[in-house]
Design an enzyme around this catalytic site. Structure first.
Site, mmCIF file in Angstrom:
data_model
loop_
_atom_site.group_PDB
_atom_site.id
_atom_site.type_symbol
_atom_site.label_atom_id
_atom_site.label_comp_id
_atom_site.label_asym_id
_atom_site.label_seq_id
_atom_site.Cartn_x
_atom_site.Cartn_y
_atom_site.Cartn_z
ATOM 1 N N TRP A 1 3.175 -1.811 16.780
ATOM 2 C CA TRP A 1 2.064 -2.682 17.138
ATOM 3 C C TRP A 1 2.279 -4.039 16.483
ATOM 4 C CZ3 TRP A 1 -1.215 -1.720 20.867
ATOM 5 C CH2 TRP A 1 -2.298 -2.594 21.049
ATOM 6 N N GLN B 1 -6.996 -9.987 14.325
ATOM 7 C CA GLN B 1 -6.061 -9.746 13.220
ATOM 8 C C GLN B 1 -4.990 -8.756 13.668
ATOM 9 O OE1 GLN B 1 -6.219 -6.602 11.441
ATOM 10 N NE2 GLN B 1 -4.750 -7.134 9.855
ATOM 11 N N SER C 1 -3.846 -5.826 13.198
ATOM 12 C CA SER C 1 -4.013 -4.417 13.528
ATOM 13 C C SER C 1 -4.925 -4.180 14.720
ATOM 14 C CB SER C 1 -4.587 -3.660 12.319
ATOM 15 O OG SER C 1 -5.945 -4.017 12.103
ATOM 16 N N LYS C 2 -5.581 -5.226 15.237
ATOM 17 C CA LYS C 2 -6.645 -5.032 16.215
ATOM 18 C C LYS C 2 -6.107 -4.790 17.620
ATOM 19 C CE LYS C 2 -9.892 -5.552 13.149
ATOM 20 N NZ LYS C 2 -9.106 -5.804 11.930
ATOM 21 N N ALA C 3 -7.004 -4.368 18.519
ATOM 22 C CA ALA C 3 -6.615 -3.987 19.877
ATOM 23 C C ALA C 3 -6.090 -5.165 20.687
ATOM 24 C CB ALA C 3 -7.806 -3.359 20.594
#
Length: 393
Positions: free
Chosen positions: A19, A194, A196-198
């Protein structure tokens, strides 16, 4: 069967999906267009951050959006735009990321850390009612892990006491509550981009709202105190430069076209995990299942599945579990400590209410992170197999 922690063969040796995912063709085209234009920010005349704000507002069911540098600053600016400041209190759930509380401090107000529902871990209306004082100015429900908070009782409480509602939707891109998109239910909603977000541009955020005056106040707070349509060097109020760049917006705008498909993929993986966990032998301290999925809050129409939260029986040693699962190729996250246990927050003036449900969540809940949820649902069996192996030990 020997645990990988003790030298055995791990359940899973191949990596989980990375990711963020690779850029798609639309992102490459738009980023290149912005870079070659030289208009890298809205202050230079760039258009893409404005298009992103408008598109996100439409998806949230409201007319206005303001792009910002990150989600924390978005929460701060939303509070400022709603008139929250020194002397005010804002009720925040105790089981959430620290930025929900520090944004309140940044606005000069006092975070009041209230307990969560013991089942779904979202802000408890009963805890909110118990925490109300004459200084309470706003509530900040958090759509935790991509699940929509149960908003109706919270907005009813807010209306009863004349409080603003700022939705922390940092983890909930694409989620819906009773067929309404999150972010557009309260007075303002804030998303994060940020890493880590979707949806991510490395950093970034976006505020959505429905009221024209609130939009103007939020926009001014993010644009050094200018008025919308006012003079460039006119600064009738105090504000800051909190803007998102057009380069970041170019990464995000095309992502909206694939967001629904990615949410559906994560949902399929989470459903597969739940089916697989149901086959684990009963072995909890009360004779029940040793691992269960934290349920969705009432009113959930669509869970965007930023994280999959799992509740592990209290008889299982937590540190051992996390180490052993990681060795089996299935890393889990320990999750949040209760905010009320953070000396930095209480030392800065935050008020911690009794939060037994948040404390229990910190002891018993673990997370499966978003990149793992993007795998083929058939690989959900790896998670259940690793749990079975580790729990048997």
């Amino acid at each position: 069967m020997t645990l990988a922690l003790h030298g055995g063969t791990p359940v899973r040796a191949d990596p989980w999906p990375s990711w963020p995912p690779p850029l798609d063709a639309a992102q490459r085209r738009l980023v290149t267009e912005v870079l070659e234009s030289g208009l890298w920010g809205a202050a230079q005349g760039g258009r893409v951050s404005g298009e992103l704000a408008a598109a996100f507002a439409r998806r949230s069911g409201v007319p206005y959006g303001v792009p910002v540098a990150n989600g924390t600053l978005g929460l701060f600016a939303a509070l400022r735009g709603l008139g929250v400041g020194p002397g005010d209190e804002v009720i925040v759930p105790a089981y959430t990321f620290v930025a929900s509380a520090t944004a309140v401090l940044l606005a000069g107000a006092t975070p009041v850390l209230a307990d969560v529902d013991p089942a779904d871990l979202h802000l408890s209306p009963e805890a909110v009612r118990a925490a109300l004082t004459g200084r309470t100015a706003a509530l900040m429900p958090v759509h935790l892990a991509g699940s929509p908070a149960d908003m109706d009782p919270l907005t009813a409480l807010a209306a009863e006491h004349g409080l603003a509602v700022v939705e922390d939707a940092a983890q909930a891109h694409g989620a819906a509550y009773r067929d309404r998109p999150v972010g557009g239910i309260g007075d303002a909603g804030v998303y994060s981009f940020q890493s880590s977000k979707a949806m991510t541009a490395g950093e970034g955020g976006l505020i959505v709202c429905r009221d024209e005056a609130v939009h103007g106040a939020i926009w001014s707070a993010c644009n050094v105190g200018r008025d919308l349509g006012g003079q460039w060097y006119g600064h009738p109020s105090v504000g800051w430069n909190l803007r998102l760049t057009d380069v970041q917006a170019a990464l995000l705008l095309p992502w909206l076209d694939r967001l629904d498909g990615e949410v559906a993929r994560r949902e399929a993986f989470c459903s597969a995990v739940e089916r697989e966990l149901a086959h684990l032998p009963a072995g909890g301290s009360a004779g029940g299942p040793p691992v269960t999925v934290v349920p969705r809050p009432p009113g959930t129409t669509r869970d965007s599945r930023h994280l999959l939260m799992l509740r592990v029986d209290a008889s299982v040693g937590r540190d051992f579990l996390l180490a052993a699962m990681a060795a089996e190729g299935v890393p889990l996250d320990a999750g949040y400590p209760p905010l009320g246990t953070m000396d930095a927050l209480t030392g800065a003036g935050a008020r911690a209410e009794p939060c037994p449900a948040a404390a229990e969540a910190a002891r018993s809940v673990v997370w499966v992170r978003q990149p793992m949820l993007m795998d083929d649902p058939a690989r959900a069996a790896d998670i259940a197999e690793a749990f079975a192996k580790v729990l048997a030990a």
